[in-house]
Design an enzyme around this catalytic site. Structure first.
Site: not given
Length: 402
Positions: A133, A135, A256
């Site tokens: 969680g 953007s 990421e």
């Protein structure tokens, strides 16, 4: 025989005995063959379930993690050997997850022993599926402007706000969230990194359909959602220091971006352009592709892919040696994204007009076309390509600003 030679021999024997024949088809089913795990995960076969259970028991779903947290405790050299031996038999990865790629590394660096012991073993066993969680509708590239509010209510946190582009939120069990815990602080401060159970009335999701016809992306809504101060005795819901979640967030983003960029080297499997071209365009008498131009483009893409994988391995070694990845993750993300888009462009070219078919037997319901369209999102998710190029210019090339 050296210790590593002995380890390689033992790994080879173990894999031969324990990897089911059905799991020796890495990439054959593309994304559909990936095991994501989680409370609601349905195994495609008994073989997939057995493969995950056997690898998890060895700690080899996360071979580099410490044994006390569900990992294999292997050295970087041993991890390379394990991966090499798995490639030799074309073994599938037993488990993929954001818990492994992103949250796990963040917890290992910033989490307390209690948090690691509580959250990491279920990730390693594939029992809990996590989503991210970050953007928000008005906080994308400028992530630090996020406004999702988290209030201290004594024995628990109260969360209100919205996240967007939350991959697989509708299939996940837990979410790691960036929230604003001090609205009066400057933009990059006053943010905390919190772990939230999604199985509650205060959390809801809504899938976002893309041009490809389907999408992992969702909108995620927090309407008086709660997280206890402690998920278990001594296990805080906040990772790292209160109001310093931006430090955790930046570190996680490097992993990421490395994960997204890794797709450029074919790390997540799938058909290669060469295989598809051989099937569709055919081979000449010498056993080579008839189309010499396409053959040259595929060869160049293969060379670039291997060079990228070697760079990725080198940077992983540097990170394990304590040098970190830092801004280099932007380079990996950008180049890996471009390679992945290139590979799909080549496969579309190799397949010819048939691959433009959206539904039908010839193309398995437009699977390649949908995947080709999906790659366009690679240059947006995890930080846009424009943002990555700015980071590369400033942090790696040290070019002057405007």
């Amino acid at each position: 025989m050296s210790e590593l030679d002995t380890f390689r021999k033992d790994v080879r024997a173990w894999l031969e005995e324990n990897c089911p024949k059905e799991m020796r088809d890495a990439g054959a089913g593309g994304e559909d063959s990936i095991c994501w795990g989680g409370k609601s995960w349905t195994f495609e076969s008994d073989a997939q379930k057995a493969w995950l259970e056997r690898m998890a028991e060895k700690g080899w779903t996360v071979p580099a993690w410490p044994k006390e947290y569900g990992g294999g405790g292997l050295s970087k050299e041993e991890v390379k050997i394990l991966k090499a031996e798995m490639r030799k038999i074309n073994a599938r990865s037993p488990l993929e997850s954001f818990g492994i790629w992103m949250l796990g590394p963040a917890l290992l660096k910033y989490g307390t022993h209690e948090q690691k012991a509580h959250f990491l073993p279920p990730i390693a066993r594939g029992e809990i599926r996590w989503c991210q969680g970050y953007s928000e509708p008005n906080a994308g590239s400028d992530l630090a402007s996020l406004q999702c509010k988290c209030e201290d209510k004594g024995d628990h946190w109260l969360i209100n706000g919205q996240k967007i582009w939350t991959s697989y939120a509708d299939e996940s069990d837990w979410i790691f969230v960036l929230v604003r815990t001090d609205p009066k602080a400057t933009k990059h401060t006053g943010i905390s990194f919190i772990l939230v159970d999604m199985d509650q009335e205060g959390v809801s999701t809504k899938p976002i359909k893309l041009i490809s016809g389907k999408s992992p992306f969702c909108e995620t809504f927090f309407d008086d959602a709660t997280a206890p101060k402690e998920h278990a005795p001594g296990v805080s819901a906040i990772v790292g220091e209160m109001n310093k979640g931006w430090d955790v967030a930046k570190y996680l983003l490097t992993h990421e971006r490395e994960m997204i960029g890794g797709g450029g080297g074919g790390l997540l499997g799938g058909r290669s352009p060469g295989e598809l071209a051989a099937q569709k365009a055919g081979l000449n008498e010498s056993g080579r592709l008839d189309d010499s131009l396409l053959r040259a483009r595929i060869a160049q893409a293969d060379v670039d892919g291997w060079a990228f994988l070697l760079t990725l391995e080198r940077m992983k070694d540097e990170a394990k040696a304590g040098q970190g990845v830092g801004a280099n993750s932007s380079m990996l993300k950008y180049y890996g994204t471009e390679l992945n888009k290139r590979r799909y462009e080549l496969m579309m070219d190799a397949g010819g007009s048939d691959e433009l078919e959206w539904e039908g037997e010839r193309t398995k319901d437009g699977k390649l076309a949908r995947g080709w369209l999906r790659t366009k999102a690679n240059s947006i998710e995890g930080g846009t390509s424009e943002v990555q190029l700015n980071i590369i210019a400033k942090r790696i090339l040290e070019l002057p600003g405007t």
